[in-house]
Write a protein that holds these residues in place. Structure first.
Motif, PDB file in Angstrom:
ATOM      1  N   PRO A 130      33.875  -1.798 -26.972  1.00 22.34           N
ATOM      2  CA  PRO A 130      35.355  -1.949 -26.728  1.00 22.34           C
ATOM      3  C   PRO A 130      35.799  -2.460 -25.246  1.00 22.34           C
ATOM      4  CG  PRO A 130      34.524   0.498 -26.940  1.00 22.34           C
ATOM      5  CD  PRO A 130      33.400  -0.562 -27.339  1.00 22.34           C
ATOM      6  N   SER A 131      34.841  -2.162 -24.407  1.00 22.95           N
ATOM      7  CA  SER A 131      35.236  -2.689 -22.996  1.00 22.95           C
ATOM      8  C   SER A 131      34.494  -4.090 -22.724  1.00 22.95           C
ATOM      9  CB  SER A 131      34.746  -1.560 -21.952  1.00 22.95           C
ATOM     10  OG  SER A 131      35.161  -0.447 -22.017  1.00 22.95           O
ATOM     11  N   ALA A 132      34.443  -4.770 -23.811  1.00 23.73           N
ATOM     12  CA  ALA A 132      33.772  -6.050 -23.534  1.00 23.73           C
ATOM     13  C   ALA A 132      34.302  -6.936 -22.440  1.00 23.73           C
ATOM     14  CB  ALA A 132      33.520  -6.887 -24.812  1.00 23.73           C
ATOM     15  N   ILE A 133      35.800  -6.853 -22.666  1.00 20.91           N
ATOM     16  CA  ILE A 133      36.381  -7.787 -21.724  1.00 20.91           C
ATOM     17  C   ILE A 133      36.540  -7.320 -20.361  1.00 20.91           C
ATOM     18  CG2 ILE A 133      38.945  -8.873 -21.388  1.00 20.91           C
ATOM     19  CD1 ILE A 133      37.577 -10.022 -23.875  1.00 20.91           C
ATOM     20  N   LEU A 134      36.692  -6.223 -20.414  1.00 22.36           N
ATOM     21  CA  LEU A 134      36.652  -5.291 -19.028  1.00 22.36           C
ATOM     22  C   LEU A 134      35.440  -5.716 -18.237  1.00 22.36           C
ATOM     23  CD1 LEU A 134      38.611  -2.000 -19.587  1.00 22.36           C
ATOM     24  CD2 LEU A 134      39.707  -4.371 -18.681  1.00 22.36           C
TER      25      LEU A 134
END
Length: 407
Positions: A130-134
């Motif tokens: 869920p933190s792939a973009i960050l």
């Protein structure tokens, strides 16, 4: 109106030879590369690098924030914390609206992006983080430092390849000089020791190929130089107007005297063979500082150990500085830390000014016979250094140079 003097009041580093500034300095002065075979690179044409080791980054970051940070972000946050502490500043007490954060990177979270692509391919979208973009976007070092340190002034993430660190420092200097902030936290970070990057450097011809012990492969300015060795790390400085720093009782480590930048506009990888455009960046930095070439006591070279870069840079140094100031090239020890390299090397130049010590170039007995430059080899050179320049030349033809002096 005259431009105010800009002071370096804090310095933080985390590199392959040390998890803070002092251990990094000692490691670079020892002149021994930590390059070694790296787990996870098995089967790669280049399976070795200089990596940050011996520290639990998640524990050092603390709390739950670490889960959303790629390694390149964690390195930057830790370097920034050290720099702010070194400057004697307390984020709980400063006016965050007057604090800027300028932290560059070259490849950002490309390591995490590749890892998430593999998860997507093998396990499906539901298995991705869920933190792939960050974990991947290049502004996150600046953003996370701002969050951690309550800095609500301007924040930016310059990307000029291997010169990103010097670009970030130069932007920070300009923000201070123009009055847009009172404190600037500036530097760069990089961590791209992963198979895709290593394959790319092997295919490009820029990376050194395994030939014996990896620790001996990066040989800046040597006749038998064979290419770069990958490194990783981060360096961050705290910059302030010198009068403001002294008013609060801070003792500047160094003064940021000048900066220069140009673009070769020649080739995506190879430097312009004449070196004249990179030379203009050096001359612009000298002009900005108000120095003559003979005022320079030391050159911290880009020194990648690639055939074309070292030849071009050595010729440039001999043309601009015929008085032959001592030259070092930290990549012999640290490897090429890519976007972080310029910030790390600027930090080492600050320490050289403070301590009157020029670290040696690792794996070099003497420069190639055609290079008319005074390389420091074997042992550190101890002599007073009043003014110095640090060169950073990046893929895409980005040239950035910083001029630093003793207070």
């Amino acid at each position: 109106m005259n431009r105010p003097d800009i002071a370096v009041t804090g310095l933080g580093m985390i590199t392959p030879v040390g998890n803070d500034t002092e251990s990094t300095w000692q490691g670079v002065c020892a002149g021994v590369s930590p390059a070694r075979t790296v787990a996870g690179l098995e089967g790669c044409a280049i399976d070795f690098a200089c990596v940050v080791d011996g520290i639990d980054l998640d524990a050092a970051i603390g709390g739950r924030a670490a889960f959303r940070m790629g390694k390149y972000v964690k390195l930057a946050v830790l370097a920034a914390r050290e720099a702010v502490t070194d400057a004697g500043l307390d984020p709980a007490r400063w006016d965050g609206t007057r604090v800027a954060v300028i932290v560059g990177t070259s490849s950002g979270g490309s390591t995490s992006l590749t890892e998430q692509a593999v998860v997507l391919d093998r396990q499906g979208a539901g298995a991705t983080s869920p933190s792939a973009i960050l974990l991947t976007i290049p502004n996150m070092p600046a953003a996370e430092i701002a969050i951690q340190l309550r800095a609500t002034g301007p924040s930016m993430a310059p990307c000029t390849a291997c010169s990103s660190g010097v670009t970030a420092l130069s932007v920070a200097r300009d923000l201070l000089a123009s009055g847009q902030c009172d404190i600037a936290i500036a530097g760069a970070t990089e961590s791209i020791v992963y198979p895709v990057a290593m394959a790319g450097f092997a295919r490009s011809g820029a990376g050194a190929q395994r030939d014996g012990d990896p620790a001996g492969l990066c040989r800046p300015f040597a006749a038998d130089r064979a290419g770069l060795v990958m490194g990783e790390g981060a360096a961050v400085m705290v910059l302030e107007r010198a009068d403001d720093a002294r008013a609060r009782g801070a003792v500047p480590r160094a003064l940021f005297a000048g900066a220069g930048a140009t673009t070769d506009a020649h080739h995506p990888i190879s430097p312009h063979p004449s070196g004249r455009i990179a030379q203009a960046a050096v001359e612009n930095a000298l002009r900005d500082a108000g120095w003559a070439a003979e005022d320079v006591d030391h050159v911290n070279a880009h020194g990648t150990a690639t055939p074309a870069n070292d030849a071009t840079e050595a010729a440039l140094i001999s043309r601009v500085f015929p008085h032959r100031p001592p030259v070092t090239a930290p990549k012999g020890v640290l490897g090429h830390c890519m976007g972080a390299a310029g910030a790390i090397e600027a930090g080492l130049t600050v320490l050289t000014l403070q301590r009157g010590v020029v670290p040696p170039i690792a794996n070099l007995d003497a420069p190639a016979p055609e290079f008319d430059i005074d390389c420091v080899t074997g042992q550190p050179l101890r002599q007073p250094i009043r003014r110095a320049v640090s060169h950073s030349f990046g893929f895409g033809g980005h040239n950035a140079v910083i001029a630093l002096q003793r207070p």
